[in-house]
Design an enzyme around this catalytic site. Structure first.
Site, PDB file in Angstrom:
ATOM      1  N   TYR A  53       0.790  -1.296   0.229  1.00 21.29           N
ATOM      2  CA  TYR A  53       0.123   0.064   0.036  1.00 21.29           C
ATOM      3  C   TYR A  53       0.975   1.121  -0.041  1.00 21.29           C
ATOM      4  O   TYR A  53       1.877   1.571   0.860  1.00 21.29           O
ATOM      5  CB  TYR A  53      -1.012   0.175   1.240  1.00 21.29           C
ATOM      6  N   SER A  54       0.906   2.311  -0.774  1.00 22.43           N
ATOM      7  CA  SER A  54       0.030   2.447  -1.903  1.00 22.43           C
ATOM      8  C   SER A  54       0.574   2.254  -3.289  1.00 22.43           C
ATOM      9  O   SER A  54       0.756   3.343  -4.043  1.00 22.43           O
ATOM     10  CB  SER A  54      -1.033   3.417  -2.000  1.00 22.43           C
TER      11      SER A  54
END
Length: 315
Positions: A53-54
């Protein structure tokens, strides 16, 4: 806030887990700090993230969410109050899902560094890796547990057959077992968890924290036509929910929300929280208004009639 025992991990979590997938994507550092502050002030204690992420955001490399969470805990000096859940195995530039021993050892060190912690509370194998035997993956987790770098382990995205196989390997070899499962589960997407997988988790006392608990935002009621899909960065993933069954679920949510003076998202989360075989849903927010609504879900008490109505609508 009443906490729930998370399987056999020894961890306890409040009935809602904050989804850190938005950090570094649709919520930048200041907003992320504000959201996390509000979440903890409301009595919640668990934050879910992953090393990837991300990475999907243009210009990002992965690790952005872990970095923000680490900086927040350091600035607030609250590490001892937070249950940190992160994951390993997604593509971080190696070109494939990877749960090999060498990769897990390397990735864990990187996550520890970004989170600025000595140990990860719950470390999840993010995806199945058909190229790596369970024994090798669990052996790598065993080393992390032995070194005190990880306190407990689990997996995400395993089906019943895969989870059973992993549990069997643990039993046969004496290696640590997956004590938590993170499946996709919500009022609309029920088939992959309800049934054999749910039965297995309950029989084996496995903690369950669900992701996409609001069906990518569809169950918020924000998206009711294709014209609504442009309302957020997630809109593109919601088109498939715009069908008769989806609209039937929204109608039931609207009806029950009106009775409780609540919002559809709050009812959808309350349904998961009251579902036997689930410890807590994961949900994310990008504004304090959204977060306050999610927090309210934990105080709702759906009646048996409410639950039956929702179950029928989602059948």
């Amino acid at each position: 806030m009443q906490q729930r025992r998370l399987g056999r991990t020894g961890l306890s979590v409040a009935p809602l887990v904050f989804g850190g997938n938005v950090f570094g994507w649709t919520a930048f550092k200041k907003t992320s700090f504000d959201l996390l502050d509000r979440f903890v002030d409301a009595g919640f204690n668990a934050v879910d993230t992953a090393d990837a992420y991300s990475r999907w955001v243009s210009g990002n490399e992965g690790g952005e969410s872990e970095t923000i969470i680490g900086e927040w805990m350091k600035s607030r000096k609250n590490r001892d109050k937070i249950v940190i859940i992160t994951k390993v195995g997604s593509n971080m530039g190696q070109g494939k899902k990877d749960l090999s021993a060498a990769y897990i050892a390397k990735a864990a060190e990187a996550s520890l560094r970004r989170l600025q912690v000595d140990a990860i509370d719950l470390y999840l194998s993010h995806w199945p890796d058909p190229e790596t035997p369970y024994e090798e993956t669990l052996g790598a987790h065993a080393q992390l547990l032995k070194a005190g770098k990880v306190k407990s382990i689990g997996a995400s995205n395993l089906d019943a057959q895969q989870l059973r196989a992993a549990l069997d390997v643990s039993k046969e070899t004496g290696l640590p077992r997956y004590d938590v499962l993170q499946p996709e589960y919500n009022l609309y997407d029920r088939k992959s968890y309800d049934g054999p997988l749910r039965d297995l988790c309950m029989a084996e006392d496995i903690g369950v924290i669900t992701y996409f608990s609001l069906a990518r935002g569809f169950l918020s009621g924000k998206y009711r036509s294709e014209a609504d899909l442009g309302k957020s960065a997630r809109g593109g993933g919601i088109k498939d929910y715009l069908n008769p069954r989806g609209f039937r679920i929204l109608a039931a949510l609207d009806d029950i929300a009106a009775k409780h003076k609540a919002k559809p998202a709050e009812i959808a989360l309350a349904w998961i929280m009251q579902r036997e075989g689930v410890t807590a849903p994961i949900a994310s927010a990008t504004s304090l208004e959204q977060l306050d609504s999610l927090i309210k879900a934990a105080s709702l008490n759906l009646s048996a009639e409410d639950v039956t109505q929702l179950d029928k609508a989602s059948a």
